[in-house]
Design an enzyme around this catalytic site. Structure first.
Site, short mmCIF file in Angstrom:
data_model
loop_
_atom_site.label_atom_id
_atom_site.label_comp_id
_atom_site.label_asym_id
_atom_site.label_seq_id
_atom_site.Cartn_x
_atom_site.Cartn_y
_atom_site.Cartn_z
N SER A 1 3.91 -2.00 10.91
CA SER A 1 5.11 -2.03 10.17
C SER A 1 5.14 -3.54 10.09
O SER A 1 6.97 -3.25 11.07
CB SER A 1 5.04 -0.80 12.09
OG SER A 1 5.51 0.09 12.34
N GLU B 1 -4.84 -4.88 11.03
CA GLU B 1 -4.03 -3.74 10.71
C GLU B 1 -4.14 -3.03 12.25
O GLU B 1 -5.13 -2.01 12.31
CB GLU B 1 -4.69 -2.41 9.60
CG GLU B 1 -4.08 -3.62 8.96
CD GLU B 1 -3.23 -2.01 7.33
OE1 GLU B 1 -2.07 -2.42 6.92
OE2 GLU B 1 -4.64 -1.37 6.76
N GLY C 1 2.85 -0.74 4.31
CA GLY C 1 3.24 0.89 4.41
C GLY C 1 4.76 0.47 3.38
O GLY C 1 5.21 0.75 3.19
N GLY C 2 5.23 1.48 4.48
CA GLY C 2 6.52 2.43 4.26
C GLY C 2 7.50 1.16 4.32
O GLY C 2 8.51 1.39 3.18
N GLU D 1 -6.49 4.68 8.10
CA GLU D 1 -6.38 6.25 7.08
C GLU D 1 -7.70 6.99 6.57
O GLU D 1 -7.83 7.88 7.16
CB GLU D 1 -5.34 6.00 6.14
CG GLU D 1 -3.98 6.18 7.22
CD GLU D 1 -2.59 5.55 6.47
OE1 GLU D 1 -3.18 5.83 5.31
OE2 GLU D 1 -1.82 5.45 7.44
N ASN E 1 0.98 -0.91 -0.25
CA ASN E 1 -0.23 -0.24 0.23
C ASN E 1 1.04 0.98 -0.30
O ASN E 1 1.00 1.66 0.79
CB ASN E 1 -0.98 -0.16 1.14
CG ASN E 1 -1.30 1.24 0.69
OD1 ASN E 1 -2.69 2.17 0.61
ND2 ASN E 1 -2.37 1.90 2.17
N TRP E 2 0.99 1.66 -1.00
CA TRP E 2 1.77 3.01 -1.27
C TRP E 2 1.49 4.24 -1.04
O TRP E 2 2.21 5.46 -0.56
CB TRP E 2 2.03 3.48 -2.57
CG TRP E 2 2.75 2.13 -3.56
CD1 TRP E 2 3.12 0.95 -2.55
CD2 TRP E 2 3.37 2.07 -4.34
NE1 TRP E 2 3.63 -0.18 -3.64
CE2 TRP E 2 3.88 0.92 -4.96
CE3 TRP E 2 3.98 2.58 -5.73
CZ2 TRP E 2 4.91 0.43 -6.12
CZ3 TRP E 2 4.14 2.61 -7.33
CH2 TRP E 2 4.43 1.72 -7.34
N LYS E 3 -0.01 4.36 -0.17
CA LYS E 3 -0.78 5.21 0.25
C LYS E 3 -0.43 6.53 -0.35
O LYS E 3 -0.47 6.69 -1.57
CB LYS E 3 0.25 5.35 1.47
CG LYS E 3 -0.40 3.99 2.48
CD LYS E 3 0.36 4.59 3.90
CE LYS E 3 0.08 3.14 4.40
NZ LYS E 3 -0.13 3.23 6.09
N HIS F 1 -9.04 0.99 5.37
CA HIS F 1 -8.38 1.06 5.23
C HIS F 1 -7.88 2.31 6.50
O HIS F 1 -9.05 3.29 6.81
CB HIS F 1 -7.32 2.00 4.75
CG HIS F 1 -5.85 1.77 5.15
ND1 HIS F 1 -5.10 2.60 5.75
CD2 HIS F 1 -5.05 0.87 4.92
CE1 HIS F 1 -4.16 2.22 5.95
NE2 HIS F 1 -4.10 1.25 6.08
N GLY G 1 2.56 2.26 10.99
CA GLY G 1 3.63 3.74 10.51
C GLY G 1 4.09 3.83 11.82
O GLY G 1 4.98 5.31 11.72
P1 13P Z 1 2.87 1.19 7.57
O1 13P Z 1 3.82 -0.69 7.22
O2 13P Z 1 3.63 1.75 6.92
O3 13P Z 1 2.78 0.64 9.22
O4 13P Z 1 1.42 0.53 7.03
C1 13P Z 1 0.88 -0.48 7.66
C2 13P Z 1 -0.08 -0.06 6.57
O5 13P Z 1 -1.40 0.95 7.52
C3 13P Z 1 -0.33 -0.79 5.66
O6 13P Z 1 -2.16 -0.79 4.38
#
Ligand code: 13P
Length: 257
Positions: A218, A172, A239-240, A102, A11-13, A100, A178
């Site tokens: 994470s 999640e 994510g990251g 966010e 997930n590149w957000k 998600h 994050g």
């Molecule tokens: P991180 O891996 O940056 O914690 O993000 C997880 C995430 O929200 C994937 O959708």
């Protein structure tokens, strides 16, 4: 152990630009090599770069699936700023994220809207990754399982058994996203097993056993193998670490076993 095929999503957000989206796609394809034959791998770039990423995947003949981070409920019309399932499909998208954290926390999407998006995604013939997970406050209040159960039941309301093979659940925990904090493998396994028992209640043992439940929060090369080794953890939503081809490749390697 299970025979569920592992699923790893990147997930590149709201990251990358036209150039780095293409570069990252090439890096991911290279880092993953032939492991995509043993793992379902998807990347979820921002909307403006879907075509760019899709073109690189096609050019490399890659089995990596192109995903989208969100959609709106109508096929077209006066919905300024929104993107439909039909448009996504037209761009080569298969899986779409729903719920998600966010979008729940920052944009304010409630369970009801998440459910409408899940249903719309599935009705349009696309695949859905439904995200659930508790906040730190809810965890501290001992509400982890209750929150996950509510979000799973609400998110899947009116989703039919026939549609379930196109659904992946992503657990999640919001406090782990994050932050560099990861749920311990035991805690994550416990949450996943509880979510699977909710699926059993909704759809019966067979479908519950067949549904992938992946972990997000994470997940990195250093902790992926231990998490994915848990019996009810079928992969990850990253994510990251998905923004670095080599790191994402290592996570896919951990899932490939
Ligand atoms: P991180 O891996 O940056 O914690 O993000 C997880 C995430 O929200 C994937 O959708």
């Amino acid at each position: 152990m299970t025979d569920r095929r592992p699923y790893i999503g990147g997930n590149w957000k709201m990251n990358t630009n036209r150039e780095t989206a293409a570069t990252l796609t090439r890096d991911v394809v290279e880092a993953i090599g032939d492991r995509a034959s043993r793992v379902d791998v998807a990347v979820f770039p921002p909307f403006p770069y879907l075509l760019t990423v899709g073109a690189v995947l096609r050019e490399r003949n890659s089995p990596i699936t192109l995903g989208a981070q969100d959609l709106w409920l109508n096929p077209d019309g006066a919905f300024t700023g929104e993107v439909s399932a039909e448009m996504l499909e037209d761009c080569g998208v298969r899986p779409v994220l729903a719920g998600h954290s966010e979008r729940r926390q920052v944009i304010g999407e409630a369970d009801e809207l998440v459910n409408l998006k899940v249903r719309r995604t599935l009705e349009a013939g696309l695949d859905c990754v439904l995200c659930v997970g508790e906040t730190l406050e809810q965890r501290d209040a001992g509400e982890t399982d209750k929150v996950n159960e509510r979000q799973v039941r609400a998110g899947l309301a009116e989703v039919t058994p026939a549609q379930m093979p196109r659904v992946v659940i992503a657990y999640e925990p919001v406090w782990a996203i994050g932050t560099g904090k990861t749920a311990t493998p035991d805690d994550a396994q416990d949450a996943h097993a509880k979510i699977r028992s909710v699926l059993t209640d909704l759809y019966g043992q067979h479908l519950a056993d067949a549904t992938r439940i992946i972990y997000g929060g994470s997940m990195k090369p250093g902790n992926a193998a231990e998490l994915i080794a848990q019996p009810d953890i079928d992969g990850g939503l990253i994510g990251g670490a998905s923004l670095k081809g080599a790191d994402f490749g290592q996570i896919v390697a951990a899932a490939a076993g």
